[in-house]
Motif scaffolding. Structure first.
Motif, PDB file in Angstrom:
ATOM      1  N   VAL A  96       0.845  -1.196   0.000  1.00 37.77           N
ATOM      2  CA  VAL A  96       0.000   0.000   0.000  1.00 37.77           C
ATOM      3  C   VAL A  96       0.884   1.251   0.000  1.00 37.77           C
ATOM      4  O   VAL A  96       0.609   2.235  -0.689  1.00 37.77           O
ATOM      5  CB  VAL A  96      -0.949  -0.001   1.216  1.00 37.77           C
ATOM      6  CG1 VAL A  96      -1.703   1.336   1.310  1.00 37.77           C
ATOM      7  CG2 VAL A  96      -1.935  -1.156   1.131  1.00 37.77           C
ATOM      8  N   ALA A  97       1.968   1.208   0.791  1.00 34.73           N
ATOM      9  CA  ALA A  97       2.884   2.355   0.862  1.00 34.73           C
ATOM     10  C   ALA A  97       3.470   2.674  -0.504  1.00 34.73           C
ATOM     11  O   ALA A  97       3.529   3.845  -0.914  1.00 34.73           O
ATOM     12  CB  ALA A  97       3.997   2.054   1.866  1.00 34.73           C
ATOM     13  N   ILE A  98       3.916   1.656  -1.228  1.00 31.71           N
ATOM     14  CA  ILE A  98       4.510   1.890  -2.553  1.00 31.71           C
ATOM     15  C   ILE A  98       3.456   2.425  -3.525  1.00 31.71           C
ATOM     16  O   ILE A  98       3.726   3.344  -4.312  1.00 31.71           O
ATOM     17  CB  ILE A  98       5.148   0.598  -3.078  1.00 31.71           C
ATOM     18  CG1 ILE A  98       6.362   0.224  -2.220  1.00 31.71           C
ATOM     19  CG2 ILE A  98       5.548   0.739  -4.543  1.00 31.71           C
ATOM     20  CD1 ILE A  98       7.020  -1.089  -2.601  1.00 31.71           C
ATOM     21  N   SER A  99       2.246   1.877  -3.455  1.00 33.46           N
ATOM     22  CA  SER A  99       1.169   2.351  -4.341  1.00 33.46           C
ATOM     23  C   SER A  99       0.842   3.809  -4.074  1.00 33.46           C
ATOM     24  O   SER A  99       0.642   4.603  -5.013  1.00 33.46           O
ATOM     25  CB  SER A  99      -0.076   1.488  -4.154  1.00 33.46           C
ATOM     26  OG  SER A  99       0.187   0.131  -4.477  1.00 33.46           O
ATOM     27  N   VAL A 128      -3.950  -4.512  -8.560  1.00 27.91           N
ATOM     28  CA  VAL A 128      -3.169  -5.729  -8.778  1.00 27.91           C
ATOM     29  C   VAL A 128      -2.272  -6.023  -7.581  1.00 27.91           C
ATOM     30  O   VAL A 128      -2.249  -7.141  -7.049  1.00 27.91           O
ATOM     31  CB  VAL A 128      -2.324  -5.599 -10.069  1.00 27.91           C
ATOM     32  CG1 VAL A 128      -1.330  -6.751 -10.168  1.00 27.91           C
ATOM     33  CG2 VAL A 128      -3.240  -5.589 -11.284  1.00 27.91           C
ATOM     34  N   VAL A 129      -1.517  -5.002  -7.125  1.00 22.73           N
ATOM     35  CA  VAL A 129      -0.543  -5.228  -6.064  1.00 22.73           C
ATOM     36  C   VAL A 129      -1.243  -5.523  -4.737  1.00 22.73           C
ATOM     37  O   VAL A 129      -0.997  -6.566  -4.100  1.00 22.73           O
ATOM     38  CB  VAL A 129       0.399  -4.020  -5.929  1.00 22.73           C
ATOM     39  CG1 VAL A 129       1.310  -4.189  -4.715  1.00 22.73           C
ATOM     40  CG2 VAL A 129       1.224  -3.860  -7.193  1.00 22.73           C
ATOM     41  N   VAL A 130      -2.106  -4.623  -4.313  1.00 19.27           N
ATOM     42  CA  VAL A 130      -2.776  -4.821  -3.021  1.00 19.27           C
ATOM     43  C   VAL A 130      -3.723  -6.008  -3.098  1.00 19.27           C
ATOM     44  O   VAL A 130      -3.748  -6.864  -2.200  1.00 19.27           O
ATOM     45  CB  VAL A 130      -3.524  -3.537  -2.609  1.00 19.27           C
ATOM     46  CG1 VAL A 130      -4.264  -3.763  -1.290  1.00 19.27           C
ATOM     47  CG2 VAL A 130      -2.554  -2.381  -2.472  1.00 19.27           C
ATOM     48  N   GLY A 131      -4.510  -6.063  -4.190  1.00 20.77           N
ATOM     49  CA  GLY A 131      -5.437  -7.182  -4.340  1.00 20.77           C
ATOM     50  C   GLY A 131      -4.707  -8.510  -4.425  1.00 20.77           C
ATOM     51  O   GLY A 131      -5.155  -9.526  -3.868  1.00 20.77           O
ATOM     52  N   GLY A 132      -3.562  -8.524  -5.116  1.00 16.21           N
ATOM     53  CA  GLY A 132      -2.796  -9.754  -5.240  1.00 16.21           C
ATOM     54  C   GLY A 132      -2.244 -10.227  -3.900  1.00 16.21           C
ATOM     55  O   GLY A 132      -2.255 -11.435  -3.592  1.00 16.21           O
TER      56      GLY A 132
END
Length: 583
Positions: A96-99, A128-132
């Motif tokens: 989340v931080a990177i997003s 994609v990132v958080v959901g993944g």
């Protein structure tokens, strides 16, 4: 708010958020000091950048994103406490931080700069990132990540094969998204201009580092790294990601330095506030090479450019451009500034530039108004020259088609009147009349050629001067361009050269100076100006050439915006150089 109070508040907020992050890291300080040091640097830098951006107009949402990014990164290491849901939450928080950091980067320096592709990318990245990561976590048991089996965990469907498949796909997608991130930043920098590009320059340098750091963990997992090597990657990632908030800080500093640079540049131009100098200073201060200043000319009731030429500028005639009307302290029109629309995102810089250049604009406006009047006079003179050219052509054509044709017809009638029964006296009279008509025709042709030579209209300056040169009593070397020029330019150059040739041939009649024996004529065109050089070997003062040999030609050349210069050559002879605009 004063500058000291603002910095005090920034330091206090940064310290508080950094302390909170340090407390969240907890046991990480004891077990993984290098990782903790890199992570606290990340949190401190993001918190500081967010606190500073909070005071920047229009950047509070970006500031919130940066602060949240720093805190979510710290929360990503809360698993070290192994209490309650922290292990489960920590696996999601760092992504989340990177997003959030990527979102903040695309929002700066103005959310309006985000195009549709970038907005879609940010949404896809978050999804994609958080959901993944969520999908990966809910398909596993805590023990699979070396947590205590009794750790709080949300498991929807525990299947190792499914979990491994999701993890592999997620790592591959992360690498692809990082490549897309870098590509979008390359495109973004290429489309930026002016101040936007200058402010984004630090981001352009930070983007590759951010992409490298963000991809370090996914790539390391794809390569199967573990143990000390993986710990080194975890320490490397936040330390390098700290360049992102550093880039924000540098951009803020550059923005404030831009304000100071505006004041410095405008103060410099106050020494010599010409219309062109003021426009150049504003272009430099606002980083906009397309900026144009149109000064109000009250006598002409219109705006003029830096040369005094009327521009006819209307506020509605510049779609897509930023048009700023500037008024004098009394409210009267002063100027209109047309600039890149990107400057709308920097109202403070523009406002400072206009405020600092007020006096310079007033002085430049007075000069521009004078230039406008001079331009109008030149235009009237040019119109008079062009009207004279057209009138001489008409007279030459009327002589050719009218009187000359009648004399030819009369000559033919006289020739037909000769008959065998005519007396010798009558025949002699007919021959005398025919000779007089032939002489009148020649004189009429010379008159028409003097008014406007037909060869000049038909073949141009080069051919007309070649014809004149063949009739001169001296040697003439001519090297003129063979292209065509505007009618007023060709005619002015033609009569100027003819006058110079006549003066060179008659130089000896004006005093003890011997007449010229050779004349060299050269010409070339460059940047819209036809330059004519006439050099002869008769030495005499330049003023003699101007007064006696070229009467009226200086005014005629200047009426077109040109000029004539004379010089006496050290080797003997004289040189005339005329610059005639091709307008």
């Amino acid at each position: 708010m004063s500058s000291s109070r603002q910095w005090s508040r920034t330091l206090a907020v940064t310290a508080a958020l950094t302390l909170l992050g340090a407390l969240i890291f907890g046991p990480l300080w004891r077990d993984y000091l290098a990782v903790a040091a890199g992570s606290i640097l990340f949190t401190a830098m993001f918190s500081c950048a967010g606190a500073i951006l909070w005071s920047e107009p229009g950047h509070r949402r970006t500031a919130v994103l940066l602060i949240l990014s720093g805190q979510f990164w710290a929360l990503g290491w809360s698993e070290e406490w192994a209490v309650g849901p922290l292990p489960f939450v920590s696996g999601i928080s760092s992504y989340v931080a990177i997003s959030l950091a990527v979102w903040a980067m695309f929002r700066y320096p103005d959310p309006a700069l985000m195009n549709r592709v970038e907005r879609v990318f940010v949404r896809v990245l978050g999804g994609v990132v958080v959901g993944g990561i969520v999908a990966e976590n809910v398909t596993m048991r805590p023990g699979w990540k070396d947590y205590d089996p009794g750790t709080f965990w949300i498991t929807v469907y525990a299947d190792r094969a499914t979990n491994d498949g999701i993890a592999e796909v997620l790592r591959s997608l992360q690498v692809a998204l990082i490549a897309g991130f870098l590509l979008l930043w390359i495109i973004r920098i290429r489309r930026m201009r002016g101040l936007d590009r200058e402010l984004l320059a630090p981001m352009a340098l930070a983007a590759p580092a951010a992409g490298l750091a963000a991809g370090a963990v996914p790539v390391a997992k794809l390569l199967g790294l573990s143990g000390d090597r993986m710990d080194a990657v975890y320490a490397f990632q936040p330390a390098v990601l700290a360049v992102v908030p550093l880039a924000f800080l540098i951009s803020v500093v550059r923005r404030r330095l831009a304000d100071n640079a505006v004041l410095t540049l405008i103060q410099q131009v106050q020494r010599r506030p010409t219309p062109e100098a003021v426009q150049t200073a504003l272009r430099a201060a606002l980083r906009d090479d397309t900026l144009r200043v149109r000064y109000w000319a009250p006598d002409l009731n219109t705006h003029v450019d830096i040369t005094g030429a009327p521009s006819g500028l209307s506020l509605d005639d510049q779609p897509g451009r930023l048009v700023l009307p500037v008024t004098a302290p009394g409210g009267s029109p002063l100027a209109v500034i047309e600039a890149d629309p990107g400057l709308r995102r920097h109202p403070q810089v523009v406002s400072n530039a206009l405020a600092a250049s007020g006096l310079a604009l007033e002085n430049a406006q007075l000069q521009a108004a004078v230039l406008g009047r001079l331009s109008q006079v030149r235009q009237v003179r040019m119109q008079a020259v062009q009207a004279g050219v057209a009138e001489r052509r008409r007279v030459e054509r009327d002589l050719h088609d009218g009187a000359q044709q009648r004399l030819l017809a009369l000559r033919l009638v006289l020739a037909a009147s000769d008959s065998p029964g005519m007396s010798e006296v009558s025949r002699e009279r007919l021959r005398a009349m025919s000779a007089e008509i032939a002489l009148a025709l020649n004189e009429l042709r010379d008159l028409a050629r003097g008014i406007h030579p037909a060869v000049l209209s038909q073949a141009g300056l080069w051919a007309a001067i070649e014809a004149v040169a063949q009739q001169q009593p001296l040697i003439v070397d001519s090297d003129l361009p063979r292209g065509r020029f505007p009618a007023a330019t060709e005619e002015t150059a033609y009569y100027l050269i003819c006058a110079a040739l006549k003066g060179a041939a008659q130089a000896g009649q004006a005093g003890p100076t011997p007449a010229a024996s050779r004349v060299c004529i050269r010409g070339h065109q460059a940047e819209g100006v036809l330059t004519i050089e006439v050099e002869d070997d008769a030495r005499r003062p330049a003023q003699m050439r101007l007064d006696a040999e070229l009467p009226g030609m200086l005014d005629r050349v200047r009426a077109l915006g040109g000029d004539i210069m004379f010089s006496t050559l050290s080797r003997g002879g004289s040189l005339m150089v005329a610059a005639i605009p091709c307008t």
